[in-house]
Design an enzyme around this catalytic site. Structure first.
Site, PDB file in Angstrom:
ATOM      1  N   GLY A  12      -0.317  10.483 -11.111  1.00  0.00           N
ATOM      2  CA  GLY A  12      -0.467   9.375 -12.047  1.00  0.00           C
ATOM      3  C   GLY A  12       0.118   9.589 -13.426  1.00  0.00           C
ATOM      4  O   GLY A  12      -0.331   8.978 -14.401  1.00  0.00           O
ATOM      5  N   THR A  13       1.149  10.433 -13.550  1.00  0.00           N
ATOM      6  CA  THR A  13       1.739  10.636 -14.890  1.00  0.00           C
ATOM      7  C   THR A  13       2.448   9.374 -15.370  1.00  0.00           C
ATOM      8  O   THR A  13       2.441   9.065 -16.557  1.00  0.00           O
ATOM      9  CB  THR A  13       2.743  11.809 -14.887  1.00  0.00           C
ATOM     10  OG1 THR A  13       3.828  11.517 -14.010  1.00  0.00           O
ATOM     11  CG2 THR A  13       2.070  13.114 -14.498  1.00  0.00           C
ATOM     12  N   ASN A  14       3.024   8.608 -14.444  1.00  0.00           N
ATOM     13  CA  ASN A  14       3.651   7.333 -14.855  1.00  0.00           C
ATOM     14  C   ASN A  14       2.580   6.313 -15.243  1.00  0.00           C
ATOM     15  O   ASN A  14       2.752   5.548 -16.185  1.00  0.00           O
ATOM     16  CB  ASN A  14       4.549   6.803 -13.737  1.00  0.00           C
ATOM     17  CG  ASN A  14       5.895   7.515 -13.714  1.00  0.00           C
ATOM     18  OD1 ASN A  14       6.732   7.273 -14.579  1.00  0.00           O
ATOM     19  ND2 ASN A  14       6.085   8.398 -12.770  1.00  0.00           N
ATOM     20  N   ILE A  93       4.605   2.254   2.213  1.00  0.00           N
ATOM     21  CA  ILE A  93       5.629   1.193   2.331  1.00  0.00           C
ATOM     22  C   ILE A  93       4.937  -0.156   2.177  1.00  0.00           C
ATOM     23  O   ILE A  93       3.917  -0.415   2.827  1.00  0.00           O
ATOM     24  CB  ILE A  93       6.317   1.266   3.725  1.00  0.00           C
ATOM     25  CG1 ILE A  93       6.950   2.651   3.923  1.00  0.00           C
ATOM     26  CG2 ILE A  93       7.347   0.163   3.891  1.00  0.00           C
ATOM     27  CD1 ILE A  93       8.125   2.943   2.997  1.00  0.00           C
ATOM     28  N   LEU A  94       5.481  -1.000   1.304  1.00  0.00           N
ATOM     29  CA  LEU A  94       4.941  -2.357   1.140  1.00  0.00           C
ATOM     30  C   LEU A  94       5.586  -3.248   2.207  1.00  0.00           C
ATOM     31  O   LEU A  94       6.808  -3.331   2.282  1.00  0.00           O
ATOM     32  CB  LEU A  94       5.284  -2.917  -0.237  1.00  0.00           C
ATOM     33  CG  LEU A  94       4.499  -2.410  -1.450  1.00  0.00           C
ATOM     34  CD1 LEU A  94       4.896  -3.225  -2.667  1.00  0.00           C
ATOM     35  CD2 LEU A  94       2.999  -2.486  -1.200  1.00  0.00           C
ATOM     36  N   ASN A 108       9.369  -0.871  -9.447  1.00  0.00           N
ATOM     37  CA  ASN A 108       9.188   0.509  -8.996  1.00  0.00           C
ATOM     38  C   ASN A 108       9.997   1.449  -9.884  1.00  0.00           C
ATOM     39  O   ASN A 108      11.057   1.062 -10.398  1.00  0.00           O
ATOM     40  CB  ASN A 108       9.671   0.645  -7.537  1.00  0.00           C
ATOM     41  CG  ASN A 108       9.518   2.064  -7.001  1.00  0.00           C
ATOM     42  OD1 ASN A 108       8.458   2.661  -7.095  1.00  0.00           O
ATOM     43  ND2 ASN A 108      10.609   2.613  -6.468  1.00  0.00           N
ATOM     44  N   HIS A 110      12.049   4.913  -9.728  1.00  0.00           N
ATOM     45  CA  HIS A 110      12.622   5.860  -8.772  1.00  0.00           C
ATOM     46  C   HIS A 110      13.249   7.013  -9.552  1.00  0.00           C
ATOM     47  O   HIS A 110      14.006   6.760 -10.504  1.00  0.00           O
ATOM     48  CB  HIS A 110      13.668   5.180  -7.882  1.00  0.00           C
ATOM     49  CG  HIS A 110      14.230   6.106  -6.850  1.00  0.00           C
ATOM     50  ND1 HIS A 110      13.515   6.509  -5.740  1.00  0.00           N
ATOM     51  CD2 HIS A 110      15.430   6.726  -6.791  1.00  0.00           C
ATOM     52  CE1 HIS A 110      14.265   7.354  -5.042  1.00  0.00           C
ATOM     53  NE2 HIS A 110      15.416   7.513  -5.647  1.00  0.00           N
TER      54      HIS A 110
HETATM   55  C1  GRF Z   1       7.216  11.505  -9.137  1.00  0.00           C
HETATM   56  O1  GRF Z   1       8.130  12.171  -8.301  1.00  0.00           O
HETATM   57  C2  GRF Z   1       7.895  10.349  -9.773  1.00  0.00           C
HETATM   58  O2  GRF Z   1       9.237  10.681 -10.041  1.00  0.00           O
HETATM   59  C3  GRF Z   1       7.839   9.283  -8.743  1.00  0.00           C
HETATM   60  O3  GRF Z   1       6.571   9.487  -8.095  1.00  0.00           O
HETATM   61  C4  GRF Z   1       6.160  10.861  -8.254  1.00  0.00           C
HETATM   62  C5  GRF Z   1       4.770  11.013  -8.784  1.00  0.00           C
HETATM   63  O4  GRF Z   1       4.667  10.336  -9.983  1.00  0.00           O
HETATM   64  N1  GRF Z   1       7.953   7.993  -9.339  1.00  0.00           N
HETATM   65  P1  GRF Z   1       3.233  10.199 -10.771  1.00  0.00           P
HETATM   66  O5  GRF Z   1       3.042  11.467 -11.547  1.00  0.00           O
HETATM   67  O6  GRF Z   1       2.148  10.019  -9.717  1.00  0.00           O
HETATM   68  O7  GRF Z   1       3.420   9.005 -11.650  1.00  0.00           O
END
Ligand code: GRF
Length: 209
Positions: A12-14, A93-94, A108, A110
């Site tokens: 969940g960093t994004n 997959i959606l 999304n 990527h």
């Molecule tokens: C990472 O590889 C990111 O590049 C991709 O999903 C993976 C996990 O991201 N979008 P997150 O830390 O769960 O957001």
């Protein structure tokens, strides 16, 4: 207010970048109203709970077929009034029925410069392993609309990131996240929420004023 649902599968960093951006007033009228995880126990759920955002888990394996899974997602998204759906590290997959229910309303992130290293089987560290294997000197991240083709929807934003001598997939992934993903995704969400993204065919036109 424009209601946002964020779909997650991992750390969940994004999602955290979106939470921090909203807190800083950098998502425009966007407000995260729901976080849906594809499986229980992922750290992204803890991040949402700490931020006071309602969560739910909708796991593909809990449904007999993809159509039932798709319907459950659509019901949950309609229930929270989602006007924008953000896939932030989401690995399920959606189905087409979900995509058709929210045309050009699903985005999304990527971790590569589409059309490189994308499509079926390219996710997470696999993307960076492929980039290092190919020996590219520049990679990056892409935010795009989701359509029925994996990573095939209209590109919204991209940002390049250098590959450095001795990079491992983990080190490259961290640089792409820090220098590209965590900046592009909130920026794209803000542009969408401010109505600044127009799509003509498979091309976006951004009216950043
Ligand atoms: C990472 O590889 C990111 O590049 C991709 O999903 C993976 C996990 O991201 N979008 P997150 O830390 O769960 O957001």
């Amino acid at each position: 207010m424009l209601k946002i649902a964020v779909l997650v599968s991992g750390g969940g960093t994004n999602l955290q970048a979106l939470i921090d951006s909203e807190r800083a007033g950098a998502l425009g009228p966007g407000k995260i109203v729901k976080v849906i995880a594809s499986r229980a126990g992922v750290y992204a759920l803890e991040r949402a709970e700490k931020a006071g955002i309602p969560t739910s888990v909708i796991a593909r394996r809990d449904f007999t077929d993809a159509a039932d899974y798709g319907r459950a997602l659509i019901d949950e998204l309609h229930a929270c009034g989602a006007q924008l759906i953000v896939l932030a590290g989401f690995l399920s997959i959606l189905g087409e029925e979900v995509i058709r229910a929210f045309p050009n309303r699903i985005i999304n992130i990527h971790p590569a410069l589409i059309p490189s290293f994308c499509g079926k089987g390219y996710y997470g560290l696999k993307v960076h392993e492929a980039a290092l294997e190919k020996g590219v000197k520049v990679t990056g991240a892409t935010v795009h609309f989701v359509n029925e083709i994996p990573d095939g929807g209209a590109i919204i934003l991209q940002k390049a990131v250098p590959v450095e001598e001795g990079d491992t997939p983990e080190r490259l992934q961290k640089r792409v996240m820090e220098q590209a993903e965590w900046q592009l995704l909130p920026q794209a969400v803000r542009l969408f929420c401010e109505g600044k993204i127009k799509v003509t065919g498979n091309i976006t036109h951004i009216t950043e004023g």
